[in-house]
Write a protein that holds these residues in place. Structure first.
Motif, short mmCIF file in Angstrom:
data_model
loop_
_atom_site.label_atom_id
_atom_site.label_comp_id
_atom_site.label_asym_id
_atom_site.label_seq_id
_atom_site.Cartn_x
_atom_site.Cartn_y
_atom_site.Cartn_z
N VAL A 136 0.86 -1.18 0.00
CA VAL A 136 0.00 0.00 0.00
C VAL A 136 0.89 1.23 0.00
CG1 VAL A 136 -1.76 1.28 1.26
CG2 VAL A 136 -1.81 -1.22 1.23
N ARG A 137 0.73 2.05 -1.02
CA ARG A 137 1.60 3.21 -1.13
C ARG A 137 0.85 4.47 -0.79
NH1 ARG A 137 4.72 1.60 -6.66
NH2 ARG A 137 6.01 -0.04 -5.73
N ALA A 138 1.52 5.33 -0.03
CA ALA A 138 0.91 6.61 0.32
C ALA A 138 0.95 7.52 -0.91
CB ALA A 138 1.67 7.25 1.47
N LEU A 139 -0.06 8.38 -1.02
CA LEU A 139 -0.06 9.35 -2.11
C LEU A 139 1.03 10.38 -1.84
CD1 LEU A 139 -3.91 9.89 -2.38
CD2 LEU A 139 -2.45 8.57 -3.94
N ALA A 140 1.64 10.84 -2.93
CA ALA A 140 2.68 11.86 -2.77
C ALA A 140 2.09 13.10 -2.10
CB ALA A 140 3.26 12.23 -4.14
N GLY A 141 2.78 13.60 -1.11
CA GLY A 141 2.33 14.81 -0.43
C GLY A 141 1.26 14.56 0.62
N PRO A 168 -0.45 13.71 4.10
CA PRO A 168 0.06 13.89 5.46
C PRO A 168 0.42 12.55 6.08
CG PRO A 168 -2.31 14.21 5.39
CD PRO A 168 -1.86 14.06 3.97
N LEU A 169 1.27 12.60 7.10
CA LEU A 169 1.69 11.36 7.76
C LEU A 169 0.48 10.71 8.43
CD1 LEU A 169 5.04 12.34 9.52
CD2 LEU A 169 4.72 11.06 7.39
N THR A 170 0.41 9.40 8.37
CA THR A 170 -0.66 8.69 9.07
C THR A 170 -0.34 8.69 10.57
OG1 THR A 170 0.45 6.56 8.95
CG2 THR A 170 -0.96 7.17 7.08
N ALA A 171 -1.37 8.35 11.35
CA ALA A 171 -1.16 8.27 12.81
C ALA A 171 -0.09 7.23 13.13
CB ALA A 171 -2.48 7.92 13.49
N ALA A 213 3.31 -1.89 9.93
CA ALA A 213 4.30 -1.74 8.87
C ALA A 213 4.65 -0.25 8.68
CB ALA A 213 3.77 -2.32 7.57
N GLU A 214 3.62 0.60 8.66
CA GLU A 214 3.88 2.04 8.49
C GLU A 214 4.75 2.57 9.63
OE1 GLU A 214 -0.41 3.16 6.35
OE2 GLU A 214 0.10 3.99 8.30
N SER A 215 4.41 2.11 10.83
CA SER A 215 5.12 2.62 12.00
C SER A 215 6.58 2.17 11.99
CB SER A 215 4.41 2.09 13.26
OG SER A 215 4.78 2.82 14.39
N VAL A 216 6.80 0.91 11.67
CA VAL A 216 8.17 0.38 11.72
C VAL A 216 9.04 0.99 10.61
CG1 VAL A 216 9.54 -1.72 11.41
CG2 VAL A 216 7.57 -1.74 12.92
N VAL A 217 8.43 1.22 9.45
CA VAL A 217 9.19 1.84 8.36
C VAL A 217 9.66 3.25 8.80
CG1 VAL A 217 8.99 2.87 6.06
CG2 VAL A 217 8.19 0.54 6.47
N GLN A 256 2.43 6.30 11.25
CA GLN A 256 3.75 6.84 10.91
C GLN A 256 4.24 7.80 11.99
OE1 GLN A 256 2.61 8.32 7.02
NE2 GLN A 256 3.89 6.77 6.01
N GLN A 257 3.32 8.66 12.46
CA GLN A 257 3.71 9.59 13.52
C GLN A 257 4.09 8.84 14.80
OE1 GLN A 257 1.27 13.35 13.74
NE2 GLN A 257 0.05 12.27 12.21
N HIS A 258 3.38 7.74 15.05
CA HIS A 258 3.72 6.92 16.22
C HIS A 258 5.14 6.36 16.09
CE1 HIS A 258 2.92 4.28 19.63
NE2 HIS A 258 3.51 3.31 18.95
N GLY A 259 5.49 5.88 14.90
CA GLY A 259 6.84 5.36 14.68
C GLY A 259 7.89 6.43 14.90
N ASP A 260 7.63 7.63 14.39
CA ASP A 260 8.56 8.74 14.61
C ASP A 260 8.71 9.03 16.10
OD1 ASP A 260 9.06 9.11 11.95
OD2 ASP A 260 7.66 10.79 11.71
N GLY A 261 7.55 9.08 16.79
CA GLY A 261 7.57 9.43 18.21
C GLY A 261 8.31 8.40 19.04
#
Lengths: 132, 388
Positions: B69-74, B76-79, B139-143, B81-86
Motif C-alpha cells: 500500500v503506497r501513500a499518495l505523494a504529499g 500527510p503522515l498517518t497516525a 508496517a507504516e510505524s516500523v518503516v 507513521q507519527q507513532h513510529g517517529d515518536g
C-alpha cells in the motif's frame, strides 16, 4: 597587542578564529614558525569581529562551526560590521556540506576540511600576500 | 456490535490499555505523560476502524497483505507513521514498538469479545480486516521508525566525527609545531600540554561512548569505591577544564562535610561532564558556578553546577539525560553526542544517587546527589556491578 595595529606592523597579519583555544593556539604557533605572517587568535565570533575591527588583519582563517553561529553567518556578521572591505577569508570545517556551501561563496578565497594540511594553509597565505 | 463499530465507540478504553502497556516499556517510557504514552493510539484505532468500513477488492487485499500500500505523494503522515517517529524519538526499541501493536490488537479483541461473545460469519471477515489494518499500521510505524533510527545513526556518526576532529586537529598541529621547534633546538612545553589535553579529550569521548555501548550490551559498569573529599575532586575537574577553556570563569564554593566513599574516576567523569556541559551551553561571558554541600540530613553530598543563558523548555529538559539526544543550542552545529549527561545519570544511579536539572529564565542548574556511604552503591542500568 599594540604591535598588531595595522600602522605599526611590517608583516601581514592572520586572524585565526576557532572556538577551540588549543587548536587555534597551535595553529598560531605553527604558522608563525613556518611563515612570515604574524598570527593571532579569536575564540568566538564576537571577539573575531572586534579583532578584525581593531587590527584589520590581511587574512582570516575561520572555523565554520562556531556554536551558536555557524557557516557563513560569521562572514555575514563580519560583512555587516565592517565599514571597509573584508580581509581575505579562508574557511575550514569538518562538515562537508558547510564547506561545499562556503566554496561557492565569492567572499571565500579557499575552503578545506579540518584539520587543514599545513601546506595548504601556507599556500593560502602566500596567495593572500601576493594579492591573488 | 461489529468490531469496527466497537473500536470506533471504545477507542478511548482501548487506548487506555495501550497506555498501561506502554508505561511498562522501560526505560524509554520513564517520565512520559499519558498523551506521550498513548502517542496516536486513538487516531490509529480510528483509522483502522474506518479502513474496515471501506470496500476492498481482492486485489487491494492482496496488495495490502504484501505491504504494497503506497501513500499518495504529499499526503500527510498517518497516525501510525507519527507513532513510529515518536517512539524512535523517545528511545523505544523496535521490539518495544512492535510489541505495542500486539498489545493494541489484544486489547481491542479482548474488550470486543467481552462485549460481544457470540461470533457470526460476518465477524470473521471483520476480524480479517482488523488484522490487516493493524498489520498495515505496524508496517507504516516500523518503516518510519527504521528511517528515524537510520537518520539518527547517520547524524551520530557525523557528530562523533566532529567531536573527534577538533582534538585530533590539535594533536596533529601541535605535534607539527614540536617537530618544527625541535629543528631549531627549541622546546615548546605549551605545545606538549595541548597535545596531552587533546588526547585526554579524545579519551573522555571514547570513555563515554564505551559506557553507552556497554549499557546497551549489559556489559556492566565496574565501580571501585574509595574515600575522598568531593570538593577536592570538583576543584581538580575545574582546573582541568579551565586549561582548555582559558577565557572562561568558573566560581567554586563548598560548605559542610563533603567527604564520602565513591568511585573517584567515575565521579570525576560525572563532574567533568556536568561542568563541561555548562561551559558548552552557558554564555561565554557569564561564569559557571559549582558548589558542593551536604544534603540536609547529612547522609548525602550534593554537587550543583549553575550556568546562565536562556531557559531550557520543559519538553527538552525531559530528554536531556537520554543518550544521543541533540544538544540544546539553537544551531545544528551545536549538536553533541548527547552521551555526557546520559553517562552522568548512569554513574549517579550506580552509586545509588540521582541527577536532576532545573531551568529558569535566570539560570540552569544540574544537581548531582550521591549517598555519602559506599553501601549506597548498587547495580545501574549498565547491568551487573563489579566491585574490585
Amino acid at each position: 597587542m599594540a604591535d598588531l595595529a595595522p600602522r605599526s606592523r611590517s608583516v601581514p597579519l592572520l586572524l585565526v578564529v576557532d572556538d577551540s583555544h588549543d587548536y587555534a593556539n597551535s595553529l598560531c604557533e605553527l604558522l608563525e614558525l613556518t611563515t612570515v605572517w604574524r598570527v593571532t587568535a579569536a575564540y568566538s565570533v564576537r571577539h573575531a569581529i572586534e579583532a578584525v575591527e581593531q587590527f584589520a588583519p590581511d587574512a582570516v582563517l575561520l572555523d565554520l562551526e562556531m556554536p551558536p553561529s555557524s557557516g557563513l553567518h560569521v562572514v555575514d556578521a563580519l560583512g555587516r560590521q565592517l565599514a571597509g572591505p573584508l580581509p581575505a577569508i579562508y574557511v575550514v570545517s569538518g562538515n562537508a556540506d558547510l564547506l561545499e556551501g562556503a566554496s561557492a561563496d565569492p567572499r571565500v578565497r579557499g575552503a578545506a576540511i579540518k584539520p587543514a594540511d599545513p601546506a595548504v594553509l601556507v599556500r593560502w597565505l602566500e596567495e593572500a600576500s601576493s594579492g591573488k | 456490535m461489529g468490531l469496527s463499530d466497537f473500536i470506533a465507540a471504545n477507542a478511548d478504553r482501548i487506548a487506555t490499555e495501550c497506555e498501561v502497556f506502554a508505561r511498562s516499556l522501560l526505560p524509554a517510557a520513564e517520565g512520559l505523560d499519558s498523551e506521550a504514552l498513548r502517542d496516536h493510539a486513538k487516531e490509529m484505532l480510528a483509522a483502522i476502524a474506518a479502513d474496515m468500513k471501506c470496500p476492498q477488492t481482492p486485489d487491494q487485499q492482496e496488495e495490502k497483505s504484501r505491504g504494497r500500500v503506497r501513500a499518495l505523494a504529499g499526503a500527510p503522515l498517518t497516525a501510525a507513521q507519527q507513532h513510529g517517529d515518536g517512539r524512535a524519538a523517545h528511545g523505544f526499541t523496535v521490539i518495544q514498538t512492535v510489541a505495542e501493536f500486539r498489545a493494541l490488537r489484544a486489547a481491542a479483541l479482548r474488550l470486543w469479545l467481552q462485549a460481544s461473545p457470540l461470533l457470526t460469519a460476518s465477524h470473521v471477515d471483520e476480524l480479517t480486516r482488523f488484522n490487516e489494518g493493524v498489520d498495515q499500521a505496524l508496517a507504516e510505524s516500523v518503516v518510519r521508525y527504521a528511517g528515524a533510527v537510520a537518520r539518527d545513526r547517520s547524524q551520530f556518526l557525523g557528530v562523533l566525527s566532529h567531536e573527534l576532529r577538533t582534538p585530533l586537529a590539535t594533536i596533529l598541529t601541535s605535534t607539527r609545531v614540536q617537530q618544527v621547534a625541535a629543528q631549531h633546538q627549541r622546546l615548546l612545553p605549551e605545545a606538549l600540554d595541548r597535545t596531552l589535553r587533546a588526547g585526554r579529550h579524545i579519551q573522555s569521548i571514547l570513555d563515554d561512548l564505551l559506557d553507552y555501548v556497554r549499557s546497551g550490551l549489559r556489559g556492566g559498569m565496574r565501580l571501585t569505591p574509595g574515600a575522598f573529599p568531593m570538593d577536592e575532586l570538583c576543584k581538580n575537574a575545574i582546573d582541568n577544564l579551565l586549561a582548555s577553556h582559558p577565557g572562561r570563569q568558573i566560581e567554586f564554593s563548598t560548605s559542610g562535610d563533603v567527604d564520602g566513599i565513591w568511585d573517584e574516576d567515575r565521579i570525576f567523569q560525572a563532574a567533568t561532564n556536568l561542568i563541561g556541559n555548562a561551559l558548552k551551553y552557558g554564555p561565554p561571558d557569564l561564569p559557571v558556578r559549582v558548589t558542593t554541600s551536604q544534603a540536609g540530613d547529612g547522609s548525602s553530598v550534593v554537587v550543583e553546577v549553575h550556568n546562565g543563558g536562556p531557559k531550557i523548555p520543559p519538553h527538552t529538559l525531559e530528554s536531556l539525560f537520554q543518550p544521543l539526544v541533540r544538544g540544546r543550542g539553537p544551531d545544528p552545529s551545536g549538536v553533541s553526542l548527547g552521551l555526557g549527561l546520559y553517562v552522568v545519570r548512569e554513574i549517579a544511579e550506580a552509586h545509588g544517587g540521582q541527577v536532576s536539572v532545573e531551568s529558569s529564565d535566570a539560570e540552569t542548574v544540574f544537581r548531582l546527589t550521591l549517598p555519602r556511604a559506599g553501601d549506597g552503591l548498587r547495580p545501574s542500568g549498565f547491568g551487573h556491578l563489579g566491585m574490585n
